[in-house]
Design a protein around this motif. Sequence first.
Motif, mmCIF file in Angstrom:
data_model
loop_
_atom_site.group_PDB
_atom_site.id
_atom_site.type_symbol
_atom_site.label_atom_id
_atom_site.label_comp_id
_atom_site.label_asym_id
_atom_site.label_seq_id
_atom_site.Cartn_x
_atom_site.Cartn_y
_atom_site.Cartn_z
ATOM 1 N N GLU A 47 39.497 41.825 32.273
ATOM 2 C CA GLU A 47 38.330 41.270 32.953
ATOM 3 C C GLU A 47 38.560 41.195 34.457
ATOM 4 O O GLU A 47 37.661 41.481 35.261
ATOM 5 C CB GLU A 47 38.005 39.886 32.400
ATOM 6 N N ALA A 48 39.786 40.818 34.853
ATOM 7 C CA ALA A 48 40.120 40.768 36.284
ATOM 8 C C ALA A 48 40.034 42.157 36.899
ATOM 9 O O ALA A 48 39.545 42.328 38.020
ATOM 10 C CB ALA A 48 41.514 40.187 36.468
ATOM 11 N N ARG A 70 38.147 44.634 35.908
ATOM 12 C CA ARG A 70 36.733 45.010 36.013
ATOM 13 C C ARG A 70 36.071 44.302 37.195
ATOM 14 O O ARG A 70 35.247 44.888 37.904
ATOM 15 C CB ARG A 70 36.001 44.684 34.711
ATOM 16 N N THR A 71 36.427 43.050 37.419
ATOM 17 C CA THR A 71 35.848 42.289 38.532
ATOM 18 C C THR A 71 36.233 42.901 39.873
ATOM 19 O O THR A 71 35.392 43.084 40.762
ATOM 20 C CB THR A 71 36.312 40.823 38.475
ATOM 21 N N ARG A 116 33.913 45.004 42.766
ATOM 22 C CA ARG A 116 33.887 44.653 44.192
ATOM 23 C C ARG A 116 34.233 45.854 45.059
ATOM 24 O O ARG A 116 33.603 46.096 46.090
ATOM 25 C CB ARG A 116 34.861 43.500 44.455
#
Length: 206
Positions: free
Chosen positions: A193-194, A196-197, A201
Motif C-alpha cells: 500500500e505504501a 502504491r501511495t 504521488r
Amino acid sequence: MVLKPKLIVGIAGGSCSGKTTLVEQLVATIGTSNIEVLNHDAYYRHRPELTLAERNQVNYDHLDSLETELALEHLQKLCSGARAPLPIYDFSTHLRSTEVRWLLPTPVLVIEGILVLQQPELRAFMDLKVFVEADPDVRALRRIERDQRERGRTMESIQQQFLDRVKPMHDRYVDPSRNHADIVIPNNQQNPEALRTLEARLRTVL
C-alpha cells in the motif's frame, strides 16, 4: 530543452529498514527514464591513507563519515539540468572505485540514505520527505543477513558494529529525523500500500 527534476523525494530510515528495497521497487514501477537515485552512502569519504584495519574502525553511521558537501554539489548539477558523477563505493574495502556512475536529470529524483532527513542542507532540496521504519530486532536480523551475504563480514564483527556504532547513531541522529518526514512508512514486512501511495504521488509529475 533542459530537463530538470520536477519532484525530489528524500527517503530515510534506519539501517536495513527497507529503504533500498522501496527505492528499487519505485524505479521498477516508474521506469529508469523517469527516476534517478542519489545514494547518500555512495559518498562515504575516500580514505586510502588509512589501512584496511583502520578503515574498519571508522564510524560509518556518523555524519562526519560522509562527504555530503560533494553530494550537494551533485544535486546542484542535477537541478540545473546537468549530469553528475555518483561515486562507486566498495563496502568491503571502504574505498571508492576509480569509476563513477553518471546520474542523469530525470523528472523524479530520489535522495536515499539513513541520514538524509537529518541534514537541513539536503532537506532544502526535497519536495517530499519519507521515513521508513522497522523494529530494531527486524533491522538487526536483516543487517546480519546482508553483511554476511554481500560484505563478507563475520557475525562477531556485525554484532560489535551494531552495538557500538549503528544503534547509538540511530538513536542520536536517524530516529529523531523522522520528525522532518511528511510520510512515515511502517516496514516490518512488505508494504504494498505504501508503494502504491508513493507511486501515485510520483506519477503526478510524469
